[in-house]
Design an enzyme around this catalytic site. Structure first.
Site, PDB file in Angstrom:
ATOM      1  N   GLY A   1      -3.195  22.399 -25.169  1.00 47.48           N
ATOM      2  CA  GLY A   1      -3.104  20.989 -25.560  1.00 47.48           C
ATOM      3  C   GLY A   1      -3.173  20.085 -24.350  1.00 47.48           C
ATOM      4  N   LEU A   2      -4.399  19.635 -24.043  1.00 47.94           N
ATOM      5  CA  LEU A   2      -4.571  18.834 -22.828  1.00 47.94           C
ATOM      6  C   LEU A   2      -4.677  17.338 -23.110  1.00 47.94           C
ATOM      7  CD1 LEU A   2      -6.915  21.176 -20.747  1.00 47.94           C
ATOM      8  CD2 LEU A   2      -4.476  20.724 -20.391  1.00 47.94           C
TER       9      LEU A   2
ATOM     10  N   VAL B   1      -2.518  13.763 -22.555  1.00 55.79           N
ATOM     11  CA  VAL B   1      -1.963  13.388 -21.254  1.00 55.79           C
ATOM     12  C   VAL B   1      -0.638  14.087 -20.934  1.00 55.79           C
ATOM     13  CG1 VAL B   1      -0.861  11.263 -22.069  1.00 55.79           C
ATOM     14  CG2 VAL B   1      -1.598  11.446 -19.696  1.00 55.79           C
TER      15      VAL B   1
ATOM     16  N   LYS C   1       0.166  17.837 -31.145  1.00 57.25           N
ATOM     17  CA  LYS C   1       0.834  16.851 -32.000  1.00 57.25           C
ATOM     18  C   LYS C   1       1.816  17.560 -32.944  1.00 57.25           C
ATOM     19  CE  LYS C   1      -1.000  12.788 -34.383  1.00 57.25           C
ATOM     20  NZ  LYS C   1      -0.191  12.605 -35.492  1.00 57.25           N
TER      21      LYS C   1
ATOM     22  N   SER D   1      11.307  15.008 -22.485  1.00 61.11           N
ATOM     23  CA  SER D   1      11.356  13.546 -22.441  1.00 61.11           C
ATOM     24  C   SER D   1      11.003  13.030 -21.059  1.00 61.11           C
ATOM     25  CB  SER D   1      12.738  13.031 -22.824  1.00 61.11           C
ATOM     26  OG  SER D   1      12.760  11.624 -22.693  1.00 61.11           O
ATOM     27  N   GLY D   2      10.467  11.827 -21.061  1.00 58.76           N
ATOM     28  CA  GLY D   2      10.159  11.176 -19.787  1.00 58.76           C
ATOM     29  C   GLY D   2       8.766  10.576 -19.782  1.00 58.76           C
TER      30      GLY D   2
ATOM     31  N   LYS E   1      16.612  16.542 -28.794  1.00 57.74           N
ATOM     32  CA  LYS E   1      15.546  15.570 -28.483  1.00 57.74           C
ATOM     33  C   LYS E   1      15.482  14.466 -29.542  1.00 57.74           C
ATOM     34  CE  LYS E   1      12.050  13.726 -26.311  1.00 57.74           C
ATOM     35  NZ  LYS E   1      11.315  12.842 -27.103  1.00 57.74           N
TER      36      LYS E   1
ATOM     37  N   HIS F   1      18.255  12.206 -28.815  1.00 61.87           N
ATOM     38  CA  HIS F   1      17.841  11.420 -27.643  1.00 61.87           C
ATOM     39  C   HIS F   1      16.993  10.235 -28.096  1.00 61.87           C
ATOM     40  CE1 HIS F   1      14.654  10.276 -24.828  1.00 61.87           C
ATOM     41  NE2 HIS F   1      15.524  10.483 -23.854  1.00 61.87           N
ATOM     42  N   ASN F   2      16.045  10.504 -28.971  1.00 59.56           N
ATOM     43  CA  ASN F   2      15.157   9.426 -29.402  1.00 59.56           C
ATOM     44  C   ASN F   2      15.882   8.385 -30.243  1.00 59.56           C
ATOM     45  OD1 ASN F   2      13.237  10.994 -28.116  1.00 59.56           O
ATOM     46  ND2 ASN F   2      11.642  10.453 -29.573  1.00 59.56           N
TER      47      ASN F   2
ATOM     48  N   GLU G   1      17.540   6.356 -27.836  1.00 60.79           N
ATOM     49  CA  GLU G   1      16.484   5.540 -27.193  1.00 60.79           C
ATOM     50  C   GLU G   1      16.179   4.303 -28.061  1.00 60.79           C
ATOM     51  OE1 GLU G   1      12.866   7.797 -26.011  1.00 60.79           O
ATOM     52  OE2 GLU G   1      11.735   6.342 -27.201  1.00 60.79           O
TER      53      GLU G   1
ATOM     54  N   ARG H   1      13.200  -2.340 -36.491  1.00 60.65           N
ATOM     55  CA  ARG H   1      11.748  -2.121 -36.330  1.00 60.65           C
ATOM     56  C   ARG H   1      11.044  -2.346 -37.668  1.00 60.65           C
ATOM     57  NH1 ARG H   1      10.137   2.540 -31.903  1.00 60.65           N
ATOM     58  NH2 ARG H   1      11.884   2.213 -30.505  1.00 60.65           N
TER      59      ARG H   1
HETATM   60  C1  6PG Z   1      10.406  10.435 -24.575  1.00 57.49           C
HETATM   61  C2  6PG Z   1      10.059   9.503 -25.674  1.00 57.49           C
HETATM   62  C3  6PG Z   1       8.798   9.901 -26.317  1.00 57.49           C
HETATM   63  C4  6PG Z   1       8.214   8.775 -27.120  1.00 57.49           C
HETATM   64  C5  6PG Z   1       8.345   8.900 -28.586  1.00 57.49           C
HETATM   65  C6  6PG Z   1       9.040   7.792 -29.346  1.00 57.49           C
HETATM   66  O1  6PG Z   1      11.512  10.921 -24.639  1.00 57.49           O
HETATM   67  O2  6PG Z   1       9.593  10.651 -23.684  1.00 57.49           O
HETATM   68  O3  6PG Z   1      11.059   9.452 -26.631  1.00 57.49           O
HETATM   69  O4  6PG Z   1       9.015  11.085 -26.971  1.00 57.49           O
HETATM   70  O5  6PG Z   1       8.244   7.571 -26.599  1.00 57.49           O
HETATM   71  O6  6PG Z   1       7.045   9.038 -28.969  1.00 57.49           O
HETATM   72  O7  6PG Z   1       8.206   6.767 -29.615  1.00 57.49           O
HETATM   73  P1  6PG Z   1       8.161   5.818 -30.884  1.00 57.49           P
HETATM   74  O8  6PG Z   1       8.816   4.555 -30.411  1.00 57.49           O
HETATM   75  O9  6PG Z   1       6.700   5.628 -31.129  1.00 57.49           O
HETATM   76  O10 6PG Z   1       8.844   6.433 -32.047  1.00 57.49           O
END
Ligand code: 6PG
Length: 472
Positions: free
Chosen positions: A14-15, A17, A80, A133-134, A187, A190-191, A194, A292
């Site tokens: 899976g290339l 980015v 994906k 993540s990152g 993860k 984490h999101n 986020e 959102r």
């Molecule tokens: C990360 C991010 C990454 C990304 C997600 C969430 O940890 O690097 O969470 O996984 O930004 O795709 O993005 P959305 O805002 O599109 O849900």
């Protein structure tokens, strides 16, 4: 085709980015890596451009790819999330041998990962769910890694993962999380956090922009200042950076020309879906997801703006004091949001039989990932000191921080309400704090109502047992 030697320690499929950058990170640390991509042209192009001078070999077919790898094979999938992972597995499995290890580094749903672990095991392979993540930069320079799966299998890839992960003074941002879907679950949380952080920052921005009329340049200075203190974090830092950018065409701040409609890929939704399933209150994260959704009602909002009235949005009081109040509201709300995230982890740990180490999780979020922040070191410290903390808000450091921020937090939320500026995540956080510290909530009345119309019964404060009152 483009292979540079016959045996590679690890493979990556899976290339896009993230995949390219992760492969370069691995190769840069001296591990020979073979790469493959469904669109094969990409492989040769990558190997001959960004892969130049590094131990990267490309394969033109799945058969060639798997033949290039030392056994047991270790293969990272960077495709994906969803069906593409299953499709890739199906294509890969005929080329594998028992004992081979497949590592899914995408944002997969943890239930999918649990299923894939089971299915692979039945076929004699090992499957790991690896939260990464990152973003693009993190993948290249040092991501936060959240590995889940069988621990003995993790050990086989640990040297590679430790060497590519982000490093902070407190340690390496890669810790084994737990079996099957545990890494991907962490993860997802984490999101969710986020989403919470991003919404809280956006609410602070909204209050300062609308109530105080601060320009993007003024705001950049405020966020820059905040990044020197307790709020120091990647997201505050990039917020200041964003506010400084000007559009080349119009000269306007870029932030002022972006449509106020947030996109999302669904991981925040997964967090709150899980919270609903597990019965964990996560109001800050939930409001962040809903905000959102509300932002997506752009057309309706523009129409309603001319129909539904509200108060004057300008704040007439002391500007400096209000900015300080917003800062404290942001900090306190952020603590609540993380408290919710860790509470959710605790519930998931119980439900799925994962022995999660919250101190380790705080450490692996300390650097490399999107929510990396100075205060995660304090979270780590709090859980190392007491791993049975019922809620992060009760840790001495955070309890003090909440007490210190409280008056300003209430003032910021109250002022937002008075001015008609929405602060859904600030407000939800404050309600979370006030609800959690309430020895008596009004659920007694709610229980009476349930018993009244449905004979659902209730318990009494003064004696044990289950009761029903004859209301009719
Ligand atoms: C990360 C991010 C990454 C990304 C997600 C969430 O940890 O690097 O969470 O996984 O930004 O795709 O993005 P959305 O805002 O599109 O849900």
């Amino acid at each position: 085709m483009t292979s540079k030697s016959t045996q590679y320690e690890i493979g990556l499929i899976g290339l896009a980015v993230m995949g390219e950058n992760l492969a370069l990170n691995i190769a840069g640390k001296g591990f020979a890596i073979a790469v493959y991509n469904r669109t094969v042209d990409k492989v040769a192009h990558f190997v001959n451009s960004r892969g130049q001078g590094l131990p990267v070999g490309g394969a033109a077919s799945m058969a060639e790819f798997t033949a290039m790898l030392t056994k047991p094979r270790k293969i990272i999938l960077m495709v994906k999330a969803g069906q593409p992972v299953d499709d890739m597995l199906q294509a890969l499995v005929p080329h594998l041998d028992p004992g081979d290890i497949i590592i899914d580094g995408g944002n997969s749903h943890f239930e999918d990962t649990r299923r894939r672990c089971r299915e692979c095991k039945e076929q004699g392979f090992h499957f790991m769910g690896l939260g990464v993540s990152g973003g693009e930069e993190g993948a290249l320079k040092g991501p936060s890694l959240m590995p889940g799966g069988e621990e003995s299998i993790y050990k086989q890839v640990e040297p590679i993962l430790l060497s590519i992960a982000a490093k902070v003074p407190e340690g390496v941002c890669c810790q084994y999380v737990g079996p099957d879907g545990a890494g991907h679950y962490v993860k997802i949380v984490h999101n969710g956090i986020e989403y919470g952080d991003m919404q809280l920052i956006s609410e602070a921005y909204h209050l300062m922009r609308d109530a105080l009329g601060l320009s993007a340049d003024d705001l950049q200075q405020v966020f820059d200042g905040w990044n020197q203190g307790v709020l120091e974090s990647f997201l505050i830092e990039i917020t200041a950076g964003i506010l400084a950018r000007k559009d080349a065409e119009t000269g306007k701040p870029v932030v002022d020309i972006i449509v106020d409609q947030a996109g999302q890929k669904g991981t925040g939704k997964w967090t709150i879906q899980s919270a609903l399933d597990l019965g964990v209150p996560t109001p800050t994260i939930t409001q962040a997801v809903f905000a959102r959704y509300m932002s997506a009602y752009k057309k309706q909002r523009m129409e309603a703006a001319n129909i539904l009235t509200g108060p004057d949005r300008r704040y007439a009081g002391n500007k400096g004091e209000f900015i300080k109040a917003i800062h404290d509201a942001l900090y306190a709300s952020k603590i609540c949001s993380y408290a919710q995230g860790f509470d959710l982890l605790a519930a998931a740990g119980k439900a799925y039989h994962w022995d999660l180490n919250y101190g380790d999780i705080a450490l692996l979020w300390r650097g490399g990932c999107i929510i990396r922040a100075r205060f995660l070191a304090k979270i780590e410290e709090s859980f190392r000191h007491n791993c049975d903390l019922p809620n992060l808000m009760l840790a001495p450091f955070f309890r003090q921080a909440l007490i210190a921020a409280q008056a300003n937090w209430r003032f910021a939320v109250k002022t937002g309400k008075e001015l008609g500026i929405p602060t859904p995540a600030f407000s939800a956080s404050l309600d979370y704090y006030d609800s959690y510290r309430a020895a008596l909530l009004p659920a007694n009345l709610l229980q009476a109502q349930r018993d009244y119309f449905g004979a659902h019964t209730y318990e009494r404060l003064d004696k044990p047992g289950v009761f029903h009152y004859d209301w009719y």
